[in-house]
Design a protein around this motif. Structure first.
Motif, short mmCIF file in Angstrom:
data_model
loop_
_atom_site.label_atom_id
_atom_site.label_comp_id
_atom_site.label_asym_id
_atom_site.label_seq_id
_atom_site.Cartn_x
_atom_site.Cartn_y
_atom_site.Cartn_z
N VAL A 17 0.85 -1.21 0.00
CA VAL A 17 0.00 0.00 0.00
C VAL A 17 0.88 1.25 0.00
O VAL A 17 0.63 2.19 -0.76
CB VAL A 17 -0.98 0.01 1.20
N GLN A 18 1.91 1.26 0.83
CA GLN A 18 2.79 2.43 0.90
C GLN A 18 3.52 2.65 -0.42
O GLN A 18 3.66 3.78 -0.87
CB GLN A 18 3.77 2.29 2.06
N PRO A 22 -1.83 4.64 -3.18
CA PRO A 22 -3.12 4.95 -3.82
C PRO A 22 -3.80 6.16 -3.19
O PRO A 22 -3.65 6.43 -2.00
CB PRO A 22 -3.95 3.69 -3.56
N ASP A 23 -4.53 6.90 -4.01
CA ASP A 23 -5.32 8.01 -3.50
C ASP A 23 -6.63 7.51 -2.89
O ASP A 23 -7.21 8.16 -2.02
CB ASP A 23 -5.65 9.00 -4.62
N VAL A 24 -7.10 6.35 -3.39
CA VAL A 24 -8.39 5.80 -2.97
C VAL A 24 -8.21 4.35 -2.55
O VAL A 24 -7.53 3.58 -3.23
CB VAL A 24 -9.42 5.87 -4.13
N ILE A 25 -8.83 3.98 -1.44
CA ILE A 25 -8.89 2.59 -1.00
C ILE A 25 -10.37 2.22 -0.91
O ILE A 25 -11.13 2.88 -0.20
CB ILE A 25 -8.19 2.38 0.36
N ILE A 26 -10.76 1.20 -1.66
CA ILE A 26 -12.16 0.77 -1.69
C ILE A 26 -12.26 -0.64 -1.11
O ILE A 26 -11.43 -1.50 -1.41
CB ILE A 26 -12.70 0.77 -3.14
N GLY A 27 -13.26 -0.85 -0.29
CA GLY A 27 -13.49 -2.16 0.29
C GLY A 27 -14.98 -2.42 0.43
O GLY A 27 -15.81 -1.57 0.10
N TYR A 28 -15.31 -3.61 0.89
CA TYR A 28 -16.70 -3.97 1.15
C TYR A 28 -16.78 -4.44 2.59
O TYR A 28 -16.28 -5.50 2.94
CB TYR A 28 -17.20 -5.05 0.18
N ASN A 29 -17.38 -3.63 3.42
CA ASN A 29 -17.43 -3.78 4.88
C ASN A 29 -16.03 -3.64 5.48
O ASN A 29 -15.73 -4.20 6.53
CB ASN A 29 -18.09 -5.10 5.30
N SER A 30 -15.19 -2.89 4.81
CA SER A 30 -13.83 -2.67 5.29
C SER A 30 -13.80 -1.82 6.56
O SER A 30 -12.93 -2.00 7.40
CB SER A 30 -12.96 -2.04 4.19
N SER A 31 -14.76 -0.91 6.71
CA SER A 31 -14.84 -0.12 7.94
C SER A 31 -15.37 -0.94 9.11
O SER A 31 -14.92 -0.79 10.24
CB SER A 31 -15.76 1.10 7.75
N GLY A 32 -16.34 -1.80 8.81
CA GLY A 32 -16.99 -2.58 9.86
C GLY A 32 -16.27 -3.84 10.26
O GLY A 32 -16.42 -4.34 11.37
N PHE A 33 -15.46 -4.39 9.34
CA PHE A 33 -14.75 -5.64 9.67
C PHE A 33 -13.26 -5.60 9.36
O PHE A 33 -12.44 -5.79 10.23
CB PHE A 33 -15.39 -6.85 8.96
N PHE A 51 -1.20 3.00 6.99
CA PHE A 51 -1.69 3.15 5.62
C PHE A 51 -1.81 4.62 5.21
O PHE A 51 -1.92 4.92 4.04
CB PHE A 51 -3.10 2.57 5.48
N SER A 52 -1.83 5.50 6.18
CA SER A 52 -2.03 6.92 5.91
C SER A 52 -0.84 7.51 5.17
O SER A 52 0.27 6.97 5.23
CB SER A 52 -2.27 7.68 7.21
N MET A 53 -1.06 8.63 4.47
CA MET A 53 0.02 9.29 3.73
C MET A 53 1.16 9.68 4.66
O MET A 53 2.32 9.64 4.26
CB MET A 53 -0.51 10.53 3.01
N ASP A 54 0.82 10.04 5.90
CA ASP A 54 1.86 10.42 6.85
C ASP A 54 2.25 9.23 7.75
O ASP A 54 2.92 9.41 8.75
CB ASP A 54 1.41 11.61 7.70
N GLU A 55 1.80 8.04 7.38
CA GLU A 55 2.05 6.79 8.09
C GLU A 55 1.44 6.75 9.49
O GLU A 55 1.81 5.94 10.32
CB GLU A 55 3.54 6.45 8.12
N ILE A 71 -8.39 7.22 6.99
CA ILE A 71 -7.02 7.01 6.57
C ILE A 71 -6.50 8.36 6.06
O ILE A 71 -6.89 8.80 4.98
CB ILE A 71 -6.93 5.94 5.46
N PHE A 72 -5.65 9.01 6.85
CA PHE A 72 -5.21 10.36 6.53
C PHE A 72 -4.58 10.42 5.13
O PHE A 72 -3.70 9.64 4.79
CB PHE A 72 -4.19 10.85 7.57
N GLY A 73 -5.06 11.37 4.32
CA GLY A 73 -4.50 11.59 2.99
C GLY A 73 -5.00 10.66 1.91
O GLY A 73 -4.59 10.76 0.76
#
Length: 106
Positions: A17-18, A22-33, A51-55, A71-73
Motif C-alpha cells: 500500500v505504501q 493509492p489516493d483511494v482505498i475501496i473495500g466492502y465492509n472494510s470499515s466494519g470488519f 496506511f495513511s500518507m503520513d504513516e 485514513i489520513f491523505g
C-alpha cells in the motif's frame, strides 16, 4: 514457495500500500470488519498499521449507524455502507447485503 507467517503477510500488505501510494482505498465492509480486524491483529503482533500518507495509524470511528475507517491523505470508500443505504431506501433490491448478492445482483 516459502510459507509466510501472519506477521510477514501483514507487513508485506502494508508495504505494498505504501509503495503503490493509492489516493483511494475501496473495500466492502472494510470499515466494519476488515480494518478493525487488521488493526487488532497489528496491535497483537506489535505492527503499526500505517496506511495513511503520513504513516499515522488507521483511525476507527464507531457511530450510532455505522463504523468509519479514516485514513489520513487517502479517500476510503466502504461500498457496504452505500449498498446498505441504497437497499434501505428501495433504490436497490437484493436479498442480502453480502458481497455475493451485490456481485450477482440477486
Amino acid at each position: 514457495r516459502k510459507k509466510r507467517n501472519e506477521r510477514e503477510v501483514i507487513l508485506d500488505f502494508i508495504d505494498k500500500v505504501q509503495k503503490k501510494d493509492p489516493d483511494v482505498i475501496i473495500g466492502y465492509n472494510s470499515s466494519g470488519f476488515d480494518f478493525p480486524y487488521l488493526k487488532k491483529r497489528c496491535s497483537e503482533l506489535d505492527i503499526e498499521l500505517g496506511f495513511s500518507m503520513d504513516e499515522s495509524p488507521v483511525y476507527i470511528r464507531t457511530g450510532p449507524f455505522s463504523t468509519k475507517a479514516d485514513i489520513f491523505g487517502r479517500f476510503h470508500l466502504d461500498a457496504y455502507n452505500s449498498v446498505s443505504f441504497l437497499s434501505a431506501i428501495g433504490a436497490m433490491s437484493i436479498p442480502k447485503n453480502n458481497l455475493e448478492s451485490v456481485y450477482l445482483g440477486r
